[in-house]
Design an enzyme around this catalytic site. Structure first.
Site, PDB file in Angstrom:
ATOM      1  N   ASP A  74      -0.323 -38.234  -5.263  1.00  0.00           N
ATOM      2  CA  ASP A  74       0.615 -39.054  -6.036  1.00  0.00           C
ATOM      3  C   ASP A  74       0.076 -40.473  -6.214  1.00  0.00           C
ATOM      4  OD1 ASP A  74       2.362 -36.885  -6.090  1.00  0.00           O
ATOM      5  OD2 ASP A  74       3.363 -37.510  -4.245  1.00  0.00           O
ATOM      6  N   ASP A  93       4.156 -33.474   1.238  1.00  0.00           N
ATOM      7  CA  ASP A  93       4.325 -34.924   1.197  1.00  0.00           C
ATOM      8  C   ASP A  93       4.524 -35.414   2.632  1.00  0.00           C
ATOM      9  OD1 ASP A  93       4.158 -35.050  -1.583  1.00  0.00           O
ATOM     10  OD2 ASP A  93       6.314 -34.705  -1.829  1.00  0.00           O
TER      11      ASP A  93
END
Length: 208
Positions: free
Chosen positions: A157, A143
């Site tokens: 995501d 991330d």
């Protein structure tokens, strides 16, 4: 003569419409194109994030609104379930298989885009879980996008969230996976309490 001409016009109009198999093939190609492009963007962005952000301080992109901050997430969204990484990986594998199975029945462009985004998002994070440290099914997801007061996320995501919105819109519109639409107006008319039967016509007296 007119009947013959009418038949010819009807045949020509019908021939202009693609057969269902051709239309479904085009929708599946759209689904595959969306999935492959978004998946490639996700994987490529993660590779660049690891190469450019490892060991560096946060990089503001849009002031404090969007910041690049590298982190490795062993869990799901919002860093939940960090102790169940292997279970999450198995669920992701099942989700990929389910989406591919559902794609065989595609009959709607909206559903093709929604399922393509969903497949790309799930497969993108699953790739991290399979190939990254500390090992297969236990890999940590990369991330690197950070917003104020929001968990750090990635392109996968974003694709999953966009897929959820697209699928909800299709469901709200009453469009099924195979392209069929719900006839909500007829159901509403059937339930209308103010609907009355048409008045019966009075018998006419015979004329002389």
């Amino acid at each position: 003569m007119q009947a013959a001409r009418g038949t010819s016009l009807s045949d020509d109009a019908t021939s202009d419409q693609p057969p269902p198999s051709t239309s479904r093939r085009r929708l599946w190609l759209r689904f595959a194109a969306v999935a492959l492009v978004v998946y490639a963007v996700d994987v490529g962005s993660k590779i660049l994030a690891v190469e450019r952000l490892t060991g560096r301080e946060d990089i503001p992109v849009v002031g404090d609104l969007l910041v690049l901050h590298l982190t490795r997430n062993p869990g799901a969204a919002f860093s939940t379930g960090t102790q169940f990484t292997e279970v999450l990986s198995c669920i992701a594998i099942a989700a990929v298989v389910l989406v591919l199975w559902m794609s065989r029945r595609l009959g709607s462009a909206g559903w093709a885009v929604g399922l393509g985004l969903l497949l790309a998002g799930v497969a993108g994070n699953l790739t991290d879980r399979l190939l990254r440290e500390p090992g297969p099914l236990r890999g940590h997801v990369i991330d690197f996008l950070m917003l104020p007061n929001w968990p750090i996320f990635n392109i996968a995501d974003m694709a999953i969230n966009a897929a959820a919105v697209t699928i909800l819109v299709q469901a709200f519109r009453g469009v099924h996976l195979d392209g069929a639409r719900e006839d909500r107006s007829r159901d509403h008319d059937d339930d209308d309490p103010h609907e009355t039967d048409p008045p019966e016509s009075s018998p006419q007296e015979p004329t002389a």
